[in-house]
Design an enzyme around this catalytic site. Structure first.
Site, short mmCIF file in Angstrom:
data_model
loop_
_atom_site.label_atom_id
_atom_site.label_comp_id
_atom_site.label_asym_id
_atom_site.label_seq_id
_atom_site.Cartn_x
_atom_site.Cartn_y
_atom_site.Cartn_z
N GLY A 1 0.79 -1.23 0.00
CA GLY A 1 0.00 0.00 0.00
C GLY A 1 0.82 1.27 0.00
N SER A 2 2.13 1.17 0.25
CA SER A 2 2.98 2.37 0.33
C SER A 2 3.73 2.63 -0.97
CB SER A 2 4.00 2.18 1.46
OG SER A 2 4.65 0.92 1.31
N GLY A 3 3.48 1.82 -1.99
CA GLY A 3 4.19 1.98 -3.26
C GLY A 3 3.43 2.87 -4.24
N LEU A 4 3.93 2.91 -5.47
CA LEU A 4 3.35 3.76 -6.53
C LEU A 4 1.86 3.48 -6.70
CD1 LEU A 4 3.53 5.45 -9.28
CD2 LEU A 4 4.18 3.28 -10.34
N TYR B 1 10.89 -12.42 -12.90
CA TYR B 1 9.68 -11.69 -12.47
C TYR B 1 8.46 -12.20 -13.25
CZ TYR B 1 6.73 -7.38 -12.21
OH TYR B 1 5.72 -6.46 -12.06
N LYS C 1 5.06 -13.98 -11.76
CA LYS C 1 3.76 -13.32 -11.93
C LYS C 1 2.78 -14.24 -12.67
CE LYS C 1 4.21 -9.15 -10.09
NZ LYS C 1 3.30 -8.62 -9.04
N ASN D 1 3.02 -0.52 -18.27
CA ASN D 1 3.93 0.29 -17.44
C ASN D 1 3.16 1.40 -16.74
OD1 ASN D 1 5.52 -1.18 -19.36
ND2 ASN D 1 7.25 0.10 -18.78
N HIS E 1 11.98 2.38 -13.08
CA HIS E 1 11.43 2.25 -14.42
C HIS E 1 11.81 3.48 -15.24
CE1 HIS E 1 8.70 -0.54 -12.19
NE2 HIS E 1 8.91 -1.24 -13.27
P1 NAP Z 1 6.59 -0.26 -5.56
O1 NAP Z 1 6.31 1.19 -5.73
O2 NAP Z 1 7.97 -0.76 -5.65
O3 NAP Z 1 5.93 -0.73 -4.17
C1 NAP Z 1 6.12 -2.05 -3.73
C2 NAP Z 1 5.30 -2.24 -2.46
O4 NAP Z 1 5.47 -3.58 -2.01
C3 NAP Z 1 5.73 -1.31 -1.33
O5 NAP Z 1 4.58 -0.97 -0.59
C4 NAP Z 1 6.65 -2.22 -0.50
O6 NAP Z 1 6.68 -1.84 0.86
C5 NAP Z 1 5.91 -3.56 -0.66
N1 NAP Z 1 6.79 -4.71 -0.47
C6 NAP Z 1 7.86 -5.06 -1.21
N2 NAP Z 1 8.45 -6.18 -0.74
C7 NAP Z 1 7.70 -6.54 0.37
C8 NAP Z 1 7.80 -7.59 1.32
N3 NAP Z 1 8.76 -8.52 1.25
N4 NAP Z 1 6.88 -7.65 2.32
C9 NAP Z 1 5.92 -6.70 2.43
N5 NAP Z 1 5.75 -5.67 1.54
C10 NAP Z 1 6.65 -5.59 0.54
O7 NAP Z 1 5.75 -1.11 -6.62
P2 NAP Z 1 4.54 -0.63 -7.59
O8 NAP Z 1 5.13 -0.07 -8.81
O9 NAP Z 1 3.54 0.16 -6.80
O10 NAP Z 1 3.93 -2.07 -7.96
C11 NAP Z 1 2.72 -2.53 -7.35
C12 NAP Z 1 2.30 -3.78 -8.10
O11 NAP Z 1 2.08 -3.44 -9.48
C13 NAP Z 1 3.36 -4.89 -8.09
O12 NAP Z 1 2.75 -6.14 -7.93
C14 NAP Z 1 4.01 -4.78 -9.48
O13 NAP Z 1 4.52 -6.01 -9.89
C15 NAP Z 1 2.82 -4.35 -10.32
N6 NAP Z 1 3.16 -3.62 -11.56
C16 NAP Z 1 3.89 -2.47 -11.51
C17 NAP Z 1 4.17 -1.81 -12.73
C18 NAP Z 1 4.99 -0.53 -12.77
O14 NAP Z 1 5.28 -0.05 -13.89
N7 NAP Z 1 5.37 0.04 -11.63
C19 NAP Z 1 3.68 -2.33 -13.95
C20 NAP Z 1 2.91 -3.48 -13.93
C21 NAP Z 1 2.64 -4.13 -12.72
P3 NAP Z 1 7.74 -0.70 1.36
O15 NAP Z 1 7.21 0.62 0.81
O16 NAP Z 1 7.66 -0.76 2.84
O17 NAP Z 1 9.06 -1.07 0.78
O1 GFB Z 2 10.46 0.90 -17.55
P1 GFB Z 2 11.60 0.10 -18.08
O2 GFB Z 2 12.82 0.06 -17.21
O3 GFB Z 2 11.23 -1.43 -18.28
O4 GFB Z 2 11.89 0.69 -19.57
P2 GFB Z 2 10.54 -2.31 -19.42
C1 GFB Z 2 12.97 0.32 -20.21
C2 GFB Z 2 13.12 0.98 -21.58
O5 GFB Z 2 13.42 2.37 -21.37
C3 GFB Z 2 14.30 0.37 -22.28
C4 GFB Z 2 14.75 2.64 -21.84
O6 GFB Z 2 14.10 0.44 -23.66
C5 GFB Z 2 15.47 1.28 -21.85
O7 GFB Z 2 16.53 1.29 -22.77
N1 GFB Z 2 15.37 3.62 -20.94
C6 GFB Z 2 15.95 4.78 -21.34
C7 GFB Z 2 15.47 3.53 -19.61
N2 GFB Z 2 16.45 5.46 -20.29
C8 GFB Z 2 16.16 4.72 -19.18
C9 GFB Z 2 16.40 4.90 -17.78
O8 GFB Z 2 16.98 5.88 -17.32
N3 GFB Z 2 15.94 3.92 -16.93
C10 GFB Z 2 15.26 2.79 -17.41
N4 GFB Z 2 14.81 1.90 -16.53
N5 GFB Z 2 15.02 2.59 -18.73
C11 GFB Z 2 9.92 -3.66 -17.26
C12 GFB Z 2 10.10 -5.06 -16.72
O9 GFB Z 2 10.31 -3.69 -18.60
O10 GFB Z 2 8.55 -3.27 -17.24
C13 GFB Z 2 9.56 -5.10 -15.31
O11 GFB Z 2 11.50 -5.36 -16.72
C14 GFB Z 2 8.13 -4.58 -15.23
O12 GFB Z 2 9.59 -6.43 -14.86
C15 GFB Z 2 8.06 -3.22 -15.91
O13 GFB Z 2 7.28 -5.41 -15.89
C16 GFB Z 2 6.65 -2.71 -15.96
O14 GFB Z 2 9.24 -1.73 -19.83
O15 GFB Z 2 11.51 -2.60 -20.50
#
Ligand code: NAP
Ligand code: GFB
Length: 355
Positions: A42-45, A175, A179, A204, A218
């Site tokens: 709940g504390s994440g993005l 990952y 998932k 994303n 990301h």
């Molecule tokens: P995030 O900002 O990294 O937040 C992760 C959260 O999980 C935080 O609240 C963290 O707590 C908690 N957490 C991590 N490890 C834990 C553990 N061992 N025990 C208890 N809590 C734990 O992630 P997010 O981007 O919000 O992602 C949320 C969900 O969306 C995830 O399932 C992710 O796979 C999915 N998702 C994300 C993206 C994306 O682009 N970000 C895209 C597709 C799917 P703390 O704050 O205390 O560390």
């Molecule tokens: O969001 P991202 O790290 O992950 O994006 P994916 C990566 C793309 O952005 C690549 C370019 O094409 C990188 O070359 N990029 C350019 C950068 N500048 C940057 C930078 O400063 N940081 C990063 N991170 N990328 C992830 C999966 O894939 O998508 C995860 O690996 C998760 O597991 C996430 O699913 C949503 O979109 O490539």
């Protein structure tokens, strides 16, 4: 072992087990009066975005409703990799519903470095949360996959039927496989115990409360931080890779509404993609241009083509979502980028910047 919802089977008709895994969608609503909704992660993005919508959205469809108690967990409430810590959390809050977001999460470069950690930690977290939810007779769990779970070699657009059709991209197979197992676990709990555990598949995500680590984040928060530093220090703004890969980005506050809708109204065990449309797909260069504009960077920027591009594209169809929620409006990309960059600049001293 009893089934997912009842202790006394005699006079109980389980509305879930008698339904096929998917069925026509007349307006269905989970009865959530007197419900305790536990949000892991709940504390994440994404978690903070759900909290923001629940607290601020005036509509009855997405805002908090009478009789609902929302609990937003952090890892300080307990390490979900640990079975006993997970049971202690469920015993404390006795949730009726769970939105399961907690996970080891990171961008391309972190995924490429720690494939085994991403596999093991997420398998552990997911098994502990789902099995404890079963034991505590939780009425519904909505877990979170990601469009990177889909096969890398596939036809486009990708849809929900393709989750298990071949290997994911090699950059994040740890990952991705962890998932994918959530979908398998959901189906197994449903078939054996009649549990109503389902999942969503976002593309994303970006928005306030993101992780801005320069290496592990990301692309969108990573480039926001790099562009800010380049402007502040008068240094070059360097984008990794070629800038050519394509991505669909969903604003965290839009995704939050869709999570709340899924919890209240989505009836299937099968997953559903939560994304903007295919036409809103943008290149990494487009993302960099939008961030340059939002940060107000006037310097020169370049591409470091020695760094990986990762998966070229993972174009997903949101046809199923738009069939079920045809009037849903997504925040325009440049408006969402500006709001996210403004939040980052206003909170720079406290945002997550990694280690
Ligand atoms: P995030 O900002 O990294 O937040 C992760 C959260 O999980 C935080 O609240 C963290 O707590 C908690 N957490 C991590 N490890 C834990 C553990 N061992 N025990 C208890 N809590 C734990 O992630 P997010 O981007 O919000 O992602 C949320 C969900 O969306 C995830 O399932 C992710 O796979 C999915 N998702 C994300 C993206 C994306 O682009 N970000 C895209 C597709 C799917 P703390 O704050 O205390 O560390
Ligand atoms: O969001 P991202 O790290 O992950 O994006 P994916 C990566 C793309 O952005 C690549 C370019 O094409 C990188 O070359 N990029 C350019 C950068 N500048 C940057 C930078 O400063 N940081 C990063 N991170 N990328 C992830 C999966 O894939 O998508 C995860 O690996 C998760 O597991 C996430 O699913 C949503 O979109 O490539």
């Amino acid at each position: 072992m009893g089934d997912c919802l009842t202790s006394n089977r005699s006079n109980y008709h389980n509305p879930i087990t008698s339904l096929p895994q998917s069925f026509p969608h007349h307006h269905y609503e989970q009865n959530m009066s007197h419900s305790v909704i536990l949000v892991t992660g709940g504390s994440g993005l994404v978690g903070k975005a759900i909290e923001w919508v629940i607290e601020n959205d005036p509509s009855d469809r997405y805002g908090k409703r009478d009789g609902e108690k929302w609990i937003f967990l952090t890892s300080k409430d307990g390490d979900l990799r640990d079975r006993e810590a997970t049971k202690a959390i469920f015993n404390k809050y006795k949730p009726t519903h769970v939105i399961h977001l907690a996970a080891l999460v990171g961008g391309l470069f972190k995924n490429m470095k720690y494939k085994l950690d991403f596999l093991r930690e997420n398998l552990l977290i997911n098994d502990n949360v789902l099995h404890t939810a079963y034991e505590y007779k939780v009425k519904k769990v909505v877990s979170c996959l990601s469009t990177c779970v889909f096969p890398d070699k596939t036809s486009y657009p990708i849809d929900e039927t393709m989750v298990h059709n071949g290997p994911p991209h090699e950059s994040n197979f740890g990952y991705a496989h962890a998932k994918r197992m959530i979908d398998v676990q959901n189906k197994a709990y449903h078939e054996q115990y009649g549990c109503h555990f389902t999942s969503v598949i976002p593309t994303n995500v970006f928005g306030p409360y993101d992780n801005y680590s320069l290496e592990d984040s990301h692309v969108l928060p990573g480039l926001t931080h790099k562009c800010y530093l380049a402007k502040k220090n008068g240094t070059p703004f360097v984008v990794s890779g070629t800038g050519k890969p394509l991505r669909q980005f969903i604003y965290s506050r839009d995704l939050a509404k869709l999570f709340i809708w899924t919890l209240r109204e989505y009836q299937e065990i099968d997953p559903i993609i939560l994304s903007v449309g295919e036409k809103d797909e943008v290149s990494i260069k487009d993302v960099a241009d939008a961030i340059v504009k939002a940060v107000g960077f006037t310097g020169h920027y370049s591409f470091d083509t020695t760094r990986a591009d990762g998966q070229f594209k993972k174009t997903a169809s949101n046809e199923k979502l738009m069939r079920l929620l045809p009037d849903f409006e997504f925040t325009p990309f440049d408006v969402a980028i500006q709001e996210s960059v403004n939040w980052f600049l206003e909170n720079y001293n406290t945002v997550r910047k990694g280690h």
